[in-house]
Design an enzyme around this catalytic site. Structure first.
Site, short mmCIF file in Angstrom:
data_model
loop_
_atom_site.label_atom_id
_atom_site.label_comp_id
_atom_site.label_asym_id
_atom_site.label_seq_id
_atom_site.Cartn_x
_atom_site.Cartn_y
_atom_site.Cartn_z
N ASP A 156 -4.33 -6.80 -27.77
CA ASP A 156 -4.40 -5.52 -27.09
C ASP A 156 -3.21 -4.70 -27.60
OD1 ASP A 156 -4.50 -3.34 -25.45
OD2 ASP A 156 -4.35 -4.45 -23.56
N TRP A 201 -1.00 -6.79 -17.78
CA TRP A 201 -1.47 -5.50 -17.25
C TRP A 201 -2.61 -5.81 -16.26
CZ3 TRP A 201 -5.96 -2.56 -19.63
CH2 TRP A 201 -6.16 -1.33 -18.98
N LYS A 219 -0.82 6.40 -25.23
CA LYS A 219 0.65 6.50 -25.14
C LYS A 219 1.25 7.11 -26.39
CE LYS A 219 -0.39 3.65 -21.83
NZ LYS A 219 0.04 3.31 -20.52
#
Ligand code: PGU
Length: 461
Positions: free
Chosen positions: A270, A189, A306
């Protein structure tokens, strides 16, 4: 306002014109007057010059250059500016319904109603955040019965979603492990690098994605982790690796844990997609739990952007698993010390939503259903996109990688020029690394997207 007059220009006194013109004159004594007409100037006789104060014309910020648009969030800005009717935003990883609308989960609305009914106040939270949130978020991650929770070995603080939580951990590393390196997957990311750069934490990459197999370069990954200086932090995506959508198998996770243990590295997870990869919250936490069950110390950043669709609420957490509860108390105190001058204390709304949902069996079960629904819709457009690619492309190219990838994204393998073609010719907005967010793709657009990908892949170098 633009003018050719230099700033603070000196001017001799002009004869008064009684025309009602407004003027500001500044004398050497700072005595000044503004007036219309009659009396126009007051100054000590000894002064022969007055200076005219005019607006500053040359900005003190002149040397600041234009920052480039963000590679992910900047895509949404470009999308908004496009007026084409077929335009499609597959840039940002944000869930959309079949009608391309953002989704506020029903379970979130119910939790918000509960909050309204209770008439809860808006007092400051403690620096570490809402206690009820911190409790449920750590339990959701590690399992309420896990040894790390039972033995109170986790230091949890509420963070400003995944990004803010990662940034807190980066500051902790910079302060207490000076010079230690963070190993980051290639690719990752995009914001990971910014976060560690900003915190002045050195980082390097380990091999992850193999373009030849369009799969995991497991050997490369293991040998790079082995080669890193002892005691490095290894940043791992808990599930649904962004951008590749390729995760290690359970057996591979075991080997990764072996190597990290051997090298005395510190795993740093993460977790931005718990529940979004498989549809199951527990299954998606299995990598983290495997490391924790080995008794390893580790860091885990969490995000509810999310899986609960709480993107703008900025709700997440930083968890540090320590080998003793005593160390956890001290680590938590330092995380609070880092947070205090940065943002003082976190916002309450999202924390209450999560605490209400996870802490209530009925709402919790409803959330799981919602997540299965979202994950299911993404899987179905993934299948439909693959079917379209397979049916339309006669070149013999194998598109099956689209089906093998998991989570919100597909890593198409399109290069920058091909991605540009997707946007410029087909109005499909995506990141320049070839990533598309399937969470923003409706069934009705799968064939159109397949056409765009085939054209870009075969007709652009
Ligand atoms: N970690 C990973 C792996 C992510 O993909 C994201 C979000 C985050 C952390 C941080 O999300 P928070 O909203 O701060 O919790 N990535 C998305 C969202 C857009 C962005 O870049 O912030 C993405 O499209 O990659």
């Amino acid at each position: 306002m633009a003018s050719t007059v230099p700033p603070l220009a000196s001017a001799s006194i002009a004869p008064l014109q009684n025309d009602g013109l407004k003027a500001n004159f500044k004398t050497g004594t700072s005595l000044q007057c503004t007036f219309l007409g009659k009396e126009f100037y007051k100054a000590k006789q000894s002064f022969t010059r007055t200076s005219m104060t005019v607006a500053v014309k040359v900005s003190r910020f002149n040397d600041i250059t234009m920052a480039p648009p963000d590679p992910i969030l900047g895509v949404s800005e470009a999308f908004k500016a496009d007026t084409h009717e077929l335009k499609l935003n597959l840039g940002v990883g944000a869930y959309r319904t079949e009608d391309l609308q953002p989704l506020v989960l029903n379970v979130v609305k119910k939790a918000e109603n509960l909050m309204l009914e209770r008439g809860e106040n808006k007092e400051y939270l403690p620096i570490e955040g809402l206690a009820a949130f911190n409790k449920v978020t750590a339990e959701l991650l590690f399992g309420a019965d896990s040894a790390v929770i039972q033995q109170q070995r986790v230091a949890t603080v509420q963070g400003l979603s995944g990004t803010g939580s990662l940034r807190l951990a980066a500051a902790l590393i910079e302060r207490y492990f000076p010079g230690s390196k963070v190993l980051i997957s290639a690719p990752t990311w995009g914001n990971h690098k910014n976060i560690f750069n900003d915190a002045r934490v050195p980082w390097s990459e380990y091999r992850y994605y193999d373009p030849k197999t369009v799969g995991l370069d497991f050997e490369g990954m293991i040998s790079d982790i082995k080669a890193a200086p002892e005691g490095s932090f290894v940043l791992l995506h808990g599930c649904a690796h962004n951008p590749t959508g390729i995760d290690p198998t359970p057996e591979q996770w075991e080997i990764i844990a072996d190597v990290i243990q051997e090298k005395n590295h510190i795993p740093f997870f993460d977790v931005a997609y718990q529940g979004f990869a498989s549809g199951s919250l527990d299954k998606d936490a299995s990598s983290v739990r495997l490391f924790a069950a080995r008794g390893m110390e580790l860091l885990v950043a969490q995000s509810y952007s999310k899986n609960l669709g709480l993107y703008a609420e900025r709700i997440g957490a930083m968890n540090v698993v320590c080998s003793s509860s005593d160390a956890a108390v001290r680590v938590k105190s330092q995380l609070k010390r880092i947070a205090r001058p940065m943002y003082s204390n976190p916002p309450i709304h999202g924390a209450r939503i999560v605490a209400n949902i996870v802490g209530n069996t009925e709402l919790f079960n409803e959330w799981k259903e919602d997540m299965e629904l979202m994950a299911g819709r993404i899987k179905s457009v993934r299948q439909k996109l693959y079917d379209g690619l397979k049916a339309k492309d006669n070149s013999g190219k194998d598109w099956s990688f689209v089906l093998k990838q998991i989570g919100m994204f597909s890593f198409t393998g399109l290069n920058k020029a091909q991605s540009d073609n997707m946007t410029n010719k087909w109005h499909v907005y995506m990141t320049k690394d070839g990533r598309i967010s399937l969470a923003g793709l409706p069934s009705a657009k799968c064939d159109y997207l397949a056409d765009a990908i085939i054209d870009s892949y075969h007709n652009v170098n």
